[in-house]
Write a protein that holds these residues in place. Structure first.
Motif, PDB file in Angstrom:
ATOM      1  N   TYR A   1      12.339 -11.925 -41.585  1.00  0.00           N
ATOM      2  CA  TYR A   1      12.669 -12.559 -40.305  1.00  0.00           C
ATOM      3  C   TYR A   1      13.790 -11.779 -39.609  1.00  0.00           C
ATOM      4  N   PRO A   2      13.551 -10.508 -39.293  1.00  0.00           N
ATOM      5  CA  PRO A   2      14.625  -9.662 -38.734  1.00  0.00           C
ATOM      6  C   PRO A   2      15.169 -10.155 -37.398  1.00  0.00           C
ATOM      7  N   LEU A   3      14.315 -10.774 -36.560  1.00  0.00           N
ATOM      8  CA  LEU A   3      14.767 -11.237 -35.247  1.00  0.00           C
ATOM      9  C   LEU A   3      15.675 -12.463 -35.350  1.00  0.00           C
ATOM     10  N   HIS A   4      15.587 -13.189 -36.447  1.00  0.00           N
ATOM     11  CA  HIS A   4      16.412 -14.384 -36.639  1.00  0.00           C
ATOM     12  C   HIS A   4      17.536 -14.151 -37.650  1.00  0.00           C
ATOM     13  N   TYR A   5      17.738 -12.902 -38.031  1.00  0.00           N
ATOM     14  CA  TYR A   5      18.686 -12.603 -39.114  1.00  0.00           C
ATOM     15  C   TYR A   5      20.102 -13.056 -38.788  1.00  0.00           C
ATOM     16  N   THR A   6      20.592 -12.713 -37.598  1.00  0.00           N
ATOM     17  CA  THR A   6      21.974 -13.060 -37.241  1.00  0.00           C
ATOM     18  C   THR A   6      22.173 -14.571 -37.156  1.00  0.00           C
ATOM     19  N   LEU A   7      21.100 -15.302 -36.833  1.00  0.00           N
ATOM     20  CA  LEU A   7      21.208 -16.755 -36.754  1.00  0.00           C
ATOM     21  C   LEU A   7      21.161 -17.388 -38.140  1.00  0.00           C
ATOM     22  N   LEU A   8      20.210 -16.921 -38.968  1.00  0.00           N
ATOM     23  CA  LEU A   8      20.031 -17.507 -40.297  1.00  0.00           C
ATOM     24  C   LEU A   8      21.101 -17.076 -41.289  1.00  0.00           C
ATOM     25  N   MET A   9      21.702 -15.903 -41.079  1.00  0.00           N
ATOM     26  CA  MET A   9      22.719 -15.394 -42.006  1.00  0.00           C
ATOM     27  C   MET A   9      24.048 -15.184 -41.296  1.00  0.00           C
ATOM     28  N   GLY A  10      24.465 -16.217 -40.561  1.00  0.00           N
ATOM     29  CA  GLY A  10      25.760 -16.159 -39.894  1.00  0.00           C
ATOM     30  C   GLY A  10      26.904 -16.245 -40.896  1.00  0.00           C
TER      31      GLY A  10
ATOM     32  N   MET B   1      22.002 -12.973 -52.661  1.00  0.00           N
ATOM     33  CA  MET B   1      21.764 -11.621 -52.147  1.00  0.00           C
ATOM     34  C   MET B   1      20.273 -11.380 -51.921  1.00  0.00           C
ATOM     35  N   ALA B   2      19.426 -11.917 -52.800  1.00  0.00           N
ATOM     36  CA  ALA B   2      17.981 -11.787 -52.626  1.00  0.00           C
ATOM     37  C   ALA B   2      17.525 -12.545 -51.378  1.00  0.00           C
ATOM     38  N   TYR B   3      18.104 -13.723 -51.142  1.00  0.00           N
ATOM     39  CA  TYR B   3      17.770 -14.489 -49.938  1.00  0.00           C
ATOM     40  C   TYR B   3      18.176 -13.713 -48.683  1.00  0.00           C
ATOM     41  N   ASP B   4      19.326 -13.061 -48.740  1.00  0.00           N
ATOM     42  CA  ASP B   4      19.771 -12.240 -47.610  1.00  0.00           C
ATOM     43  C   ASP B   4      18.770 -11.133 -47.305  1.00  0.00           C
ATOM     44  N   ARG B   5      18.276 -10.440 -48.333  1.00  0.00           N
ATOM     45  CA  ARG B   5      17.279  -9.372 -48.131  1.00  0.00           C
ATOM     46  C   ARG B   5      15.957  -9.950 -47.626  1.00  0.00           C
ATOM     47  N   PHE B   6      15.601 -11.143 -48.105  1.00  0.00           N
ATOM     48  CA  PHE B   6      14.379 -11.816 -47.660  1.00  0.00           C
ATOM     49  C   PHE B   6      14.432 -12.098 -46.159  1.00  0.00           C
ATOM     50  N   VAL B   7      15.545 -12.647 -45.693  1.00  0.00           N
ATOM     51  CA  VAL B   7      15.689 -12.950 -44.272  1.00  0.00           C
ATOM     52  C   VAL B   7      15.711 -11.664 -43.443  1.00  0.00           C
ATOM     53  N   ALA B   8      16.435 -10.640 -43.935  1.00  0.00           N
ATOM     54  CA  ALA B   8      16.561  -9.392 -43.185  1.00  0.00           C
ATOM     55  C   ALA B   8      15.218  -8.696 -42.979  1.00  0.00           C
ATOM     56  N   ILE B   9      14.340  -8.747 -43.976  1.00  0.00           N
ATOM     57  CA  ILE B   9      13.067  -8.031 -43.902  1.00  0.00           C
ATOM     58  C   ILE B   9      11.946  -8.904 -43.343  1.00  0.00           C
TER      59      ILE B   9
ATOM     60  N   PRO C   1      26.426  -9.467 -43.800  1.00  0.00           N
ATOM     61  CA  PRO C   1      26.205 -10.380 -44.931  1.00  0.00           C
ATOM     62  C   PRO C   1      25.933  -9.676 -46.256  1.00  0.00           C
ATOM     63  N   MET C   2      25.113  -8.613 -46.237  1.00  0.00           N
ATOM     64  CA  MET C   2      24.780  -7.922 -47.481  1.00  0.00           C
ATOM     65  C   MET C   2      26.033  -7.399 -48.171  1.00  0.00           C
ATOM     66  N   TYR C   3      26.953  -6.822 -47.413  1.00  0.00           N
ATOM     67  CA  TYR C   3      28.160  -6.251 -48.003  1.00  0.00           C
ATOM     68  C   TYR C   3      29.214  -7.315 -48.280  1.00  0.00           C
ATOM     69  N   PHE C   4      29.140  -8.436 -47.581  1.00  0.00           N
ATOM     70  CA  PHE C   4      30.005  -9.575 -47.931  1.00  0.00           C
ATOM     71  C   PHE C   4      29.690 -10.042 -49.352  1.00  0.00           C
ATOM     72  N   PHE C   5      28.399 -10.168 -49.655  1.00  0.00           N
ATOM     73  CA  PHE C   5      28.006 -10.561 -51.007  1.00  0.00           C
ATOM     74  C   PHE C   5      28.324  -9.471 -52.022  1.00  0.00           C
ATOM     75  N   LEU C   6      28.235  -8.212 -51.611  1.00  0.00           N
ATOM     76  CA  LEU C   6      28.551  -7.105 -52.516  1.00  0.00           C
ATOM     77  C   LEU C   6      30.035  -7.114 -52.887  1.00  0.00           C
ATOM     78  N   VAL C   7      30.897  -7.465 -51.947  1.00  0.00           N
ATOM     79  CA  VAL C   7      32.327  -7.590 -52.250  1.00  0.00           C
ATOM     80  C   VAL C   7      32.539  -8.681 -53.298  1.00  0.00           C
ATOM     81  N   ASN C   8      31.858  -9.808 -53.117  1.00  0.00           N
ATOM     82  CA  ASN C   8      31.948 -10.891 -54.106  1.00  0.00           C
ATOM     83  C   ASN C   8      31.473 -10.427 -55.473  1.00  0.00           C
TER      84      ASN C   8
END
Length: 313
Positions: free
Chosen positions: A127-136, A117-125, A57-64
């Motif tokens: 809520y790391p255990l739920h990252y793949t679910l919340l940022m599918g 992108m900030a929301y992505d970093r928020f979830v990753a740091i 997800p982080m690099y998907f947003f970086l491409v955008n």
């Protein structure tokens, strides 16, 4: 509007007219910066595209973001380069409107994209255990589509409102491109209602993403402080540092430019801040995301090592 005033069909840029012989030198400088910006963002996009480990997800947003920055600088700099070599620096009202539509839409889209992108970093740091679910993939796509849709809808309405005004007089713009404030000053009618709308749009759609970013990073900071190991804290902060720098550069100039009343604007400050957010900031973004990102640097090294020309050398 007085009867002896005729409506403008063209505008004339006068920002660089007084520089005379310095204009060819500025042409070279801005051409180098533009080429570096487009090339750097293309490299970032290509690296992410060919590196499976960066399909996150982080690099998907970086491409955008990289694609957006290329379009943003292209909406302004090529025309500015042409005008640096021409004695007459004119643009039709329709061409001016088209330029303003493009850069305004891209500018607001970047506000929303940086918040995503900030929301992505928020979830990753946080809520790391739920990252793949919340940022599918679907969530990331929806956030990106929402960012672009907001930019298109809001700014299309605002710019349409601006160009419904009558423009008359000399048509001289104290700027090097069709920025909002310098063009509004050319209207030969009361623009107080337009200024109120512009200020409201700026507060709502620039400050809201900014507040979301601030809230995300406050939560991130609290989480990082609670990490017991120094190594873990450094690793967590390093994943956010590039984004923080980009946000600081972008919002620093945006807030200074668009949240001031029109009476506080001067041609000199408008030109200086415009050069920052149209030329300098897009050029710095690929540098920040490559030099400060370990994963991107490693991907670049792997790609260059596989280069047949390098292997033959």
């Amino acid at each position: 509007m007085s009867r002896n005033q005729s409506l403008c069909t063209t505008f004339t840029f006068v920002a660089f007219s007084s520089l005379g012989e310095l204009q060819p030198a500025l042409f070279v400088v801005f051409l180098v910066i533009y080429s570096f910006t487009v090339g750097g963002n293309l490299i970032v996009i290509s690296l992410i595209w060919v590196t499976p480990s960066l399909h996150t997800p982080m690099y998907f947003f970086l491409v955008n973001l990289s694609f957006l920055e290329m379009c943003y600088i292209t909406s302004v700099v090529p025309q500015m380069l042409v005008h640096l070599l021409e004695e007459t620096k004119t643009i039709s009202v329709g061409g001016c409107a088209a330029q303003m539509y493009i850069f305004a839409i891209l500018g607001l889209t970047e506000c929303c994209l940086l918040a995503a992108m900030a929301y992505d970093r928020f979830v990753a740091i946080c809520y790391p255990l739920h990252y793949t679910l919340l940022m599918g993939p679907r969530v990331c796509l929806k956030l990106a589509v929402a960012s672009w849709t907001t930019g298109v809808v809001v700014e299309s309405a605002q710019i349409t409102c601006i160009f419904s005004l009558p423009f008359c007089g000399t048509g001289k713009i104290q700027h090097f491109f069709c920025d909002i404030m310098p063009v509004v000053k050319l209207a030969c009618t009361d623009t107080s209602h337009i200024e109120i709308v512009m200020f409201a749009v700026s507060v709502l759609f620039i400050m809201t993403p900014c507040l979301l970013i601030l809230c995300s990073y406050l939560r991130i900071l609290v989480t990082i402080v609670r990490i017991p190991s120094a190594t873990g804290r450094r690793k967590a902060f390093s994943t956010c540092s590039s984004h923080i720098l980009v946000v600081s550069l972008f919002y620093g100039t945006a807030l200074f430019t668009y949240l001031q009343p029109q009476t506080a604007h001067t041609p000199e400050t408008d030109k200086a801040t415009a050069l920052m957010y149209t030329v300098v900031t897009p050029a710095l973004n690929p540098v920040i995301y490559t030099l400060r990102n370990k994963e991107v640097k490693e991907a670049f090294q792997r790609v260059t090592q596989k280069n047949p020309l390098r292997q033959m050398a």
